[in-house]
Design a protein around this motif. Structure first.
Motif, PDB file in Angstrom:
ATOM      1  N   VAL A  98       0.805  -1.216   0.000  1.00  8.31           N
ATOM      2  CA  VAL A  98       0.000   0.000   0.000  1.00  8.31           C
ATOM      3  C   VAL A  98       0.844   1.275   0.000  1.00  8.31           C
ATOM      4  O   VAL A  98       0.526   2.233  -0.710  1.00  8.31           O
ATOM      5  CB  VAL A  98      -0.958  -0.001   1.215  1.00  8.31           C
ATOM      6  N   VAL A  99       1.920   1.297   0.788  1.00  9.86           N
ATOM      7  CA  VAL A  99       2.676   2.537   0.968  1.00  9.86           C
ATOM      8  C   VAL A  99       3.211   3.104  -0.348  1.00  9.86           C
ATOM      9  O   VAL A  99       3.038   4.300  -0.621  1.00  9.86           O
ATOM     10  CB  VAL A  99       3.810   2.332   1.991  1.00  9.86           C
ATOM     11  N   PRO A 100       3.881   2.320  -1.228  1.00 11.56           N
ATOM     12  CA  PRO A 100       4.348   2.915  -2.481  1.00 11.56           C
ATOM     13  C   PRO A 100       3.213   3.490  -3.337  1.00 11.56           C
ATOM     14  O   PRO A 100       3.374   4.565  -3.941  1.00 11.56           O
ATOM     15  CB  PRO A 100       5.041   1.736  -3.193  1.00 11.56           C
ATOM     16  N   ALA A 101       2.070   2.806  -3.379  1.00 12.49           N
ATOM     17  CA  ALA A 101       0.942   3.318  -4.147  1.00 12.49           C
ATOM     18  C   ALA A 101       0.417   4.624  -3.551  1.00 12.49           C
ATOM     19  O   ALA A 101       0.076   5.565  -4.287  1.00 12.49           O
ATOM     20  CB  ALA A 101      -0.170   2.266  -4.207  1.00 12.49           C
ATOM     21  N   LEU A 102       0.359   4.703  -2.217  1.00 14.86           N
ATOM     22  CA  LEU A 102      -0.091   5.942  -1.577  1.00 14.86           C
ATOM     23  C   LEU A 102       0.888   7.084  -1.833  1.00 14.86           C
ATOM     24  O   LEU A 102       0.466   8.234  -2.057  1.00 14.86           O
ATOM     25  CB  LEU A 102      -0.252   5.710  -0.072  1.00 14.86           C
ATOM     26  N   LEU A 103       2.177   6.788  -1.793  1.00 16.85           N
ATOM     27  CA  LEU A 103       3.171   7.835  -2.049  1.00 16.85           C
ATOM     28  C   LEU A 103       3.112   8.311  -3.504  1.00 16.85           C
ATOM     29  O   LEU A 103       3.292   9.503  -3.775  1.00 16.85           O
ATOM     30  CB  LEU A 103       4.567   7.318  -1.708  1.00 16.85           C
ATOM     31  N   MET A 104       2.847   7.400  -4.437  1.00  6.05           N
ATOM     32  CA  MET A 104       2.672   7.813  -5.825  1.00  6.05           C
ATOM     33  C   MET A 104       1.429   8.689  -5.973  1.00  6.05           C
ATOM     34  O   MET A 104       1.426   9.659  -6.745  1.00  6.05           O
ATOM     35  CB  MET A 104       2.564   6.587  -6.727  1.00  6.05           C
ATOM     36  N   THR A 105       0.388   8.376  -5.232  1.00 10.04           N
ATOM     37  CA  THR A 105      -0.818   9.208  -5.259  1.00 10.04           C
ATOM     38  C   THR A 105      -0.528  10.597  -4.701  1.00 10.04           C
ATOM     39  O   THR A 105      -0.975  11.614  -5.257  1.00 10.04           O
ATOM     40  CB  THR A 105      -1.939   8.536  -4.445  1.00 10.04           C
ATOM     41  N   LEU A 106       0.226  10.658  -3.595  1.00 10.00           N
ATOM     42  CA  LEU A 106       0.621  11.947  -3.038  1.00 10.00           C
ATOM     43  C   LEU A 106       1.442  12.740  -4.041  1.00 10.00           C
ATOM     44  O   LEU A 106       1.243  13.956  -4.217  1.00 10.00           O
ATOM     45  CB  LEU A 106       1.416  11.724  -1.750  1.00 10.00           C
ATOM     46  N   LEU A 107       2.363  12.070  -4.721  1.00  7.75           N
ATOM     47  CA  LEU A 107       3.182  12.742  -5.726  1.00  7.75           C
ATOM     48  C   LEU A 107       2.316  13.301  -6.851  1.00  7.75           C
ATOM     49  O   LEU A 107       2.581  14.398  -7.366  1.00  7.75           O
ATOM     50  CB  LEU A 107       4.208  11.748  -6.287  1.00  7.75           C
ATOM     51  N   TYR A 108       1.287  12.566  -7.231  1.00  9.18           N
ATOM     52  CA  TYR A 108       0.379  13.036  -8.281  1.00  9.18           C
ATOM     53  C   TYR A 108      -0.280  14.353  -7.889  1.00  9.18           C
ATOM     54  O   TYR A 108      -0.335  15.313  -8.688  1.00  9.18           O
ATOM     55  CB  TYR A 108      -0.678  11.973  -8.561  1.00  9.18           C
ATOM     56  N   PHE A 109      -0.775  14.431  -6.651  1.00 10.34           N
ATOM     57  CA  PHE A 109      -1.447  15.660  -6.225  1.00 10.34           C
ATOM     58  C   PHE A 109      -0.468  16.805  -6.026  1.00 10.34           C
ATOM     59  O   PHE A 109      -0.822  17.977  -6.197  1.00 10.34           O
ATOM     60  CB  PHE A 109      -2.244  15.398  -4.940  1.00 10.34           C
ATOM     61  N   ILE A 110       0.778  16.498  -5.675  1.00  5.89           N
ATOM     62  CA  ILE A 110       1.795  17.551  -5.556  1.00  5.89           C
ATOM     63  C   ILE A 110       2.023  18.232  -6.900  1.00  5.89           C
ATOM     64  O   ILE A 110       2.139  19.468  -6.987  1.00  5.89           O
ATOM     65  CB  ILE A 110       3.110  16.955  -5.013  1.00  5.89           C
ATOM     66  N   TYR A 111       2.074  17.450  -7.978  1.00  5.52           N
ATOM     67  CA  TYR A 111       2.381  17.994  -9.303  1.00  5.52           C
ATOM     68  C   TYR A 111       1.145  18.268 -10.155  1.00  5.52           C
ATOM     69  O   TYR A 111       1.280  18.669 -11.314  1.00  5.52           O
ATOM     70  CB  TYR A 111       3.291  17.025 -10.054  1.00  5.52           C
ATOM     71  N   GLU A 112      -0.045  18.069  -9.581  1.00  7.80           N
ATOM     72  CA  GLU A 112      -1.270  18.202 -10.382  1.00  7.80           C
ATOM     73  C   GLU A 112      -1.413  19.592 -10.993  1.00  7.80           C
ATOM     74  O   GLU A 112      -1.821  19.738 -12.155  1.00  7.80           O
ATOM     75  CB  GLU A 112      -2.494  17.882  -9.525  1.00  7.80           C
ATOM     76  N   GLU A 113      -1.082  20.623 -10.236  1.00  9.75           N
ATOM     77  CA  GLU A 113      -1.250  22.002 -10.710  1.00  9.75           C
ATOM     78  C   GLU A 113       0.052  22.587 -11.265  1.00  9.75           C
ATOM     79  O   GLU A 113       0.075  23.749 -11.645  1.00  9.75           O
ATOM     80  CB  GLU A 113      -1.744  22.886  -9.554  1.00  9.75           C
ATOM     81  N   ALA A 114       1.120  21.816 -11.294  1.00  8.85           N
ATOM     82  CA  ALA A 114       2.405  22.351 -11.756  1.00  8.85           C
ATOM     83  C   ALA A 114       2.363  22.605 -13.260  1.00  8.85           C
ATOM     84  O   ALA A 114       1.866  21.777 -14.034  1.00  8.85           O
ATOM     85  CB  ALA A 114       3.526  21.371 -11.433  1.00  8.85           C
ATOM     86  N   PRO A 115       2.856  23.771 -13.723  1.00  9.09           N
ATOM     87  CA  PRO A 115       2.840  24.063 -15.163  1.00  9.09           C
ATOM     88  C   PRO A 115       3.824  23.173 -15.918  1.00  9.09           C
ATOM     89  O   PRO A 115       4.844  22.741 -15.367  1.00  9.09           O
ATOM     90  CB  PRO A 115       3.265  25.532 -15.223  1.00  9.09           C
TER      91      PRO A 115
END
Length: 260
Positions: free
Chosen positions: A38-55
């Motif tokens: 679970v942890v790697p998948a959750l961290l990838m999800t967190l990374l997605y939201f970190i960069y979601e608004e990045a230009p």
């Protein structure tokens, strides 16, 4: 007549028994299973939201695509190194390893059993992380996601092998954890995630060249840029696998009984 002694045939039974024992322990340790899957998948999800608004450049890869594919190799390596080092050290401190080494079980059987059991866990981990990243988070790569799963799995196996090796130099579980910043952190800094490896200072590039995580990230970057598997990708993957084999051999050489 003179009786001749037949050499005992090598048996896979000790190796298979060790593998089964470790898998059974993993299955009953729900927190470890959650950390692996679970942890790697959750961290990838967190990374997605970190960069979601990045230009990002129009029609170009997003920052999540650039960083995420490298993290699919880095996260399994970190998690499997940590879990394996602690699990093996627990065997030492509990006296289980001491008892096993008094039996006919060979060092190779023991390490191969550990390596196989945790490698199966690593394969499941890589599959779940890649499924979430490509299927739910929309991670995009030019190459087949199956190559990413393969590279992530081999890199996780390398983490297992290095975790087994690091546990040989620790006397407590806490000391096993302390090897993480020594073994893992420099590889994260020098693998090309923060700065492309060809842009590193000249004295740091040779250090980067002897770290397995560098080749795992290079192989993943090959998949991200090329629709077909390249020769460079296979070479990088072979280097990571070679590191894993050497670490297992060194682990067997340093595996010994600890007498009071």
């Amino acid at each position: 007549m003179t009786a001749t002694l037949a050499r005992p045939r090598p048996s896979l039974r000790p190796y298979l028994a060790t593998t089964e024992r470790i898998l059974r322990q993993l299955r009953n340790d729900h927190r470890t299973v959650a950390m692996i899957l679970v942890v790697p998948a959750l961290l990838m999800t967190l990374l997605y939201f970190i960069y979601e608004e990045a230009p990002h450049a129009p029609h170009g890869p997003t920052l999540f695509d650039k960083v995420g594919i490298s993290m699919l190799g880095i996260l399994p390596f970190i998690v499997m190194f940590l879990i394996t080092a602690i699990a093996m050290q627990r065997e030492r401190t509990s006296g289980t390893l001491e008892r096993l080494l008094t039996t006919p079980l060979s060092k190779l059987d023991l390490l191969a059993g550990y390596g196989t059991a945790f490698s199966l866990a690593a394969a499941a981990q890589a599959g779940v992380a890649c499924l979430v990243s490509f299927g739910l988070l929309g991670l995009d790569a030019a190459g087949n996601p199956g190559w990413v799963v393969l590279i992530a799995m081999v890199d996780a196996v390398c983490g297992v092998a290095l975790g087994l090796l690091a546990s040989a130099f620790a006397r407590t579980e806490f000391q096993a954890v302390q090897f993480m910043p020594v073994v893992v952190a420099p590889q994260i800094f020098l693998c090309g995630l923060l700065v492309p490896r060809n842009q590193l200072p000249s004295w740091l590039e040779p250090i980067s060249n002897v770290m397995p995580l560098s080749y795992a990230v290079d192989a993943l970057q090959e998949v991200s840029r090329n629709p077909e598997a390249t020769g460079q990708m296979w070479r990088d993957l072979a280097v990571v696998a070679g590191f894993a084999v050497v670490a297992l051999i060194l682990g067997a050489a340093t595996l010994r009984r600890r007498t009071a």
